[in-house]
Design a protein around this motif. Structure first.
Motif, PDB file in Angstrom:
ATOM      1  N   MET A   3       0.836  -1.200   0.000  1.00  0.00           N
ATOM      2  CA  MET A   3       0.000   0.000   0.000  1.00  0.00           C
ATOM      3  C   MET A   3       0.875   1.256   0.000  1.00  0.00           C
ATOM      4  O   MET A   3       0.579   2.223  -0.691  1.00  0.00           O
ATOM      5  CB  MET A   3      -0.925   0.024   1.216  1.00  0.00           C
ATOM      6  CG  MET A   3      -2.072  -0.957   1.091  1.00  0.00           C
ATOM      7  SD  MET A   3      -3.101  -0.566  -0.321  1.00  0.00           S
ATOM      8  CE  MET A   3      -4.371   0.338   0.474  1.00  0.00           C
ATOM      9  N   ALA A   4       1.960   1.221   0.766  1.00  0.00           N
ATOM     10  CA  ALA A   4       2.861   2.370   0.803  1.00  0.00           C
ATOM     11  C   ALA A   4       3.521   2.576  -0.565  1.00  0.00           C
ATOM     12  O   ALA A   4       3.695   3.709  -1.015  1.00  0.00           O
ATOM     13  CB  ALA A   4       3.921   2.183   1.885  1.00  0.00           C
ATOM     14  N   PHE A   7       0.845   4.031  -2.798  1.00  0.00           N
ATOM     15  CA  PHE A   7       0.666   5.421  -2.361  1.00  0.00           C
ATOM     16  C   PHE A   7       1.762   6.289  -2.977  1.00  0.00           C
ATOM     17  O   PHE A   7       1.490   7.330  -3.577  1.00  0.00           O
ATOM     18  CB  PHE A   7       0.749   5.441  -0.824  1.00  0.00           C
ATOM     19  CG  PHE A   7       0.720   6.808  -0.180  1.00  0.00           C
ATOM     20  CD1 PHE A   7      -0.450   7.271   0.400  1.00  0.00           C
ATOM     21  CD2 PHE A   7       1.850   7.604  -0.109  1.00  0.00           C
ATOM     22  CE1 PHE A   7      -0.491   8.513   1.035  1.00  0.00           C
ATOM     23  CE2 PHE A   7       1.824   8.843   0.506  1.00  0.00           C
ATOM     24  CZ  PHE A   7       0.649   9.299   1.086  1.00  0.00           C
ATOM     25  N   SER A   8       3.018   5.850  -2.834  1.00  0.00           N
ATOM     26  CA  SER A   8       4.164   6.610  -3.335  1.00  0.00           C
ATOM     27  C   SER A   8       4.125   6.760  -4.849  1.00  0.00           C
ATOM     28  O   SER A   8       4.380   7.842  -5.386  1.00  0.00           O
ATOM     29  CB  SER A   8       5.472   5.934  -2.916  1.00  0.00           C
ATOM     30  OG  SER A   8       5.567   5.870  -1.511  1.00  0.00           O
ATOM     31  N   PHE A  11       1.242   9.170  -5.826  1.00  0.00           N
ATOM     32  CA  PHE A  11       1.632  10.519  -5.413  1.00  0.00           C
ATOM     33  C   PHE A  11       2.646  11.110  -6.390  1.00  0.00           C
ATOM     34  O   PHE A  11       2.487  12.233  -6.872  1.00  0.00           O
ATOM     35  CB  PHE A  11       2.211  10.465  -3.988  1.00  0.00           C
ATOM     36  CG  PHE A  11       2.735  11.770  -3.462  1.00  0.00           C
ATOM     37  CD1 PHE A  11       1.873  12.774  -3.060  1.00  0.00           C
ATOM     38  CD2 PHE A  11       4.103  11.995  -3.359  1.00  0.00           C
ATOM     39  CE1 PHE A  11       2.357  13.980  -2.563  1.00  0.00           C
ATOM     40  CE2 PHE A  11       4.593  13.193  -2.868  1.00  0.00           C
ATOM     41  CZ  PHE A  11       3.720  14.185  -2.468  1.00  0.00           C
ATOM     42  N   GLY A  40      -6.116  12.193  -2.004  1.00  0.00           N
ATOM     43  CA  GLY A  40      -5.164  12.244  -0.906  1.00  0.00           C
ATOM     44  C   GLY A  40      -5.687  11.659   0.396  1.00  0.00           C
ATOM     45  O   GLY A  40      -5.066  10.743   0.960  1.00  0.00           O
ATOM     46  N   ALA A  43      -6.115   7.910   0.105  1.00  0.00           N
ATOM     47  CA  ALA A  43      -4.825   7.225   0.108  1.00  0.00           C
ATOM     48  C   ALA A  43      -4.231   7.164   1.509  1.00  0.00           C
ATOM     49  O   ALA A  43      -3.669   6.136   1.908  1.00  0.00           O
ATOM     50  CB  ALA A  43      -3.868   7.920  -0.850  1.00  0.00           C
ATOM     51  N   VAL A  44      -4.374   8.232   2.269  1.00  0.00           N
ATOM     52  CA  VAL A  44      -3.843   8.249   3.632  1.00  0.00           C
ATOM     53  C   VAL A  44      -4.545   7.202   4.491  1.00  0.00           C
ATOM     54  O   VAL A  44      -3.898   6.452   5.216  1.00  0.00           O
ATOM     55  CB  VAL A  44      -3.984   9.664   4.261  1.00  0.00           C
ATOM     56  CG1 VAL A  44      -3.776   9.635   5.767  1.00  0.00           C
ATOM     57  CG2 VAL A  44      -3.012  10.620   3.598  1.00  0.00           C
ATOM     58  N   ALA A  47      -3.325   3.665   3.125  1.00  0.00           N
ATOM     59  CA  ALA A  47      -1.902   3.339   3.226  1.00  0.00           C
ATOM     60  C   ALA A  47      -1.329   3.560   4.624  1.00  0.00           C
ATOM     61  O   ALA A  47      -0.343   2.931   4.990  1.00  0.00           O
ATOM     62  CB  ALA A  47      -1.100   4.158   2.211  1.00  0.00           C
ATOM     63  N   TRP A  91      -1.713  14.444   1.111  1.00  0.00           N
ATOM     64  CA  TRP A  91      -1.144  13.092   1.035  1.00  0.00           C
ATOM     65  C   TRP A  91      -0.086  12.867   2.113  1.00  0.00           C
ATOM     66  O   TRP A  91       0.152  11.738   2.527  1.00  0.00           O
ATOM     67  CB  TRP A  91      -0.478  12.873  -0.320  1.00  0.00           C
ATOM     68  CG  TRP A  91      -1.409  12.702  -1.462  1.00  0.00           C
ATOM     69  CD1 TRP A  91      -2.209  13.651  -2.027  1.00  0.00           C
ATOM     70  CD2 TRP A  91      -1.652  11.508  -2.199  1.00  0.00           C
ATOM     71  NE1 TRP A  91      -2.918  13.124  -3.059  1.00  0.00           N
ATOM     72  CE2 TRP A  91      -2.590  11.804  -3.191  1.00  0.00           C
ATOM     73  CE3 TRP A  91      -1.146  10.216  -2.121  1.00  0.00           C
ATOM     74  CZ2 TRP A  91      -3.059  10.861  -4.094  1.00  0.00           C
ATOM     75  CZ3 TRP A  91      -1.598   9.272  -3.024  1.00  0.00           C
ATOM     76  CH2 TRP A  91      -2.549   9.596  -3.994  1.00  0.00           C
ATOM     77  N   ARG A 160       7.941  10.493   5.073  1.00  0.00           N
ATOM     78  CA  ARG A 160       6.638   9.896   5.362  1.00  0.00           C
ATOM     79  C   ARG A 160       6.731   8.417   5.697  1.00  0.00           C
ATOM     80  O   ARG A 160       6.079   7.921   6.600  1.00  0.00           O
ATOM     81  CB  ARG A 160       5.722  10.095   4.129  1.00  0.00           C
ATOM     82  CG  ARG A 160       4.307   9.624   4.333  1.00  0.00           C
ATOM     83  CD  ARG A 160       3.697  10.447   5.418  1.00  0.00           C
ATOM     84  NE  ARG A 160       2.264  10.406   5.401  1.00  0.00           N
ATOM     85  CZ  ARG A 160       1.538  10.407   6.514  1.00  0.00           C
ATOM     86  NH1 ARG A 160       2.098  10.423   7.691  1.00  0.00           N
ATOM     87  NH2 ARG A 160       0.242  10.407   6.436  1.00  0.00           N
TER      88      ARG A 160
END
Length: 165
Positions: A3-4, A7-8, A11, A40, A43-44, A47, A91, A160
């Motif tokens: 997920m990270a 997300f990255s 983004f 955003g 996603a937060v 993730a 994000w 992050r």
């Protein structure tokens, strides 16, 4: 961890698309900023499912919009740049937004210095396309700050997700 990574990637995809548009047209499409801002918080939550992550992201986004919109009103920043920075903050949350702002300021300053040198150097301007020759010859230099926000985004992601990888 997947997920990270997603997300990255998403983004950075938004920031790269904005940088390309800004470099080409000196504009960042509102639709791009709106899509980034809308996704955003989602996603937060997906993730970074920690208590307070969403609240931190929303506060960072609001604070960033207040600061960057003031910069826009003072003529220091474009409106698209202000909206893009606020969308990025949605994000990132607090500490990563501070890293993003600092890194963007550094990369943006380097970019502005390069453009200033190019605007004074006839030999370099002759190698550029007509649109950039005209922009660099204008009375007021316009800096596509989204180009500085993209590498700033990489720095912010390292803050992050520090320790996650």
């Amino acid at each position: 961890m997947m997920m990270a990574f997603g997300f990255s990637a998403l983004f950075m995809g938004f920031l790269l698309a904005a940088a390309i548009c800004d470099l080409r047209d000196l504009r960042i499409p509102n639709a791009l900023c709106l899509a980034m801002a809308a996704l955003g918080p989602v996603a937060v939550v997906l993730a970074i499912p920690t208590e307070g992550a969403l609240r931190g992201a929303l506060l960072a986004g609001a604070a960033t919009l207040a600061v960057t919109w003031t910069m826009f009103e003072l003529g220091w920043f474009g409106g698209g740049d202000a909206k893009l920075a606020a969308a990025a903050a949605l994000w990132l949350g607090g500490p990563a937004t501070l890293a993003f702002a600092l890194a963007t300021a550094i990369f943006g300053a380097v970019l502005a210095a390069v453009l200033l040198v190019l605007s004074r150097w006839d030999g370099a301007r002759a190698t550029l396309g007509p649109a950039w020759r005209e922009r660099l010859g204008a009375a007021r230099l316009q800096v596509p700050y989204a180009v500085g926000m993209a590498p700033g985004g990489l720095v912010a992601l390292s803050v992050r997700f520090d320790g996650l990888y």
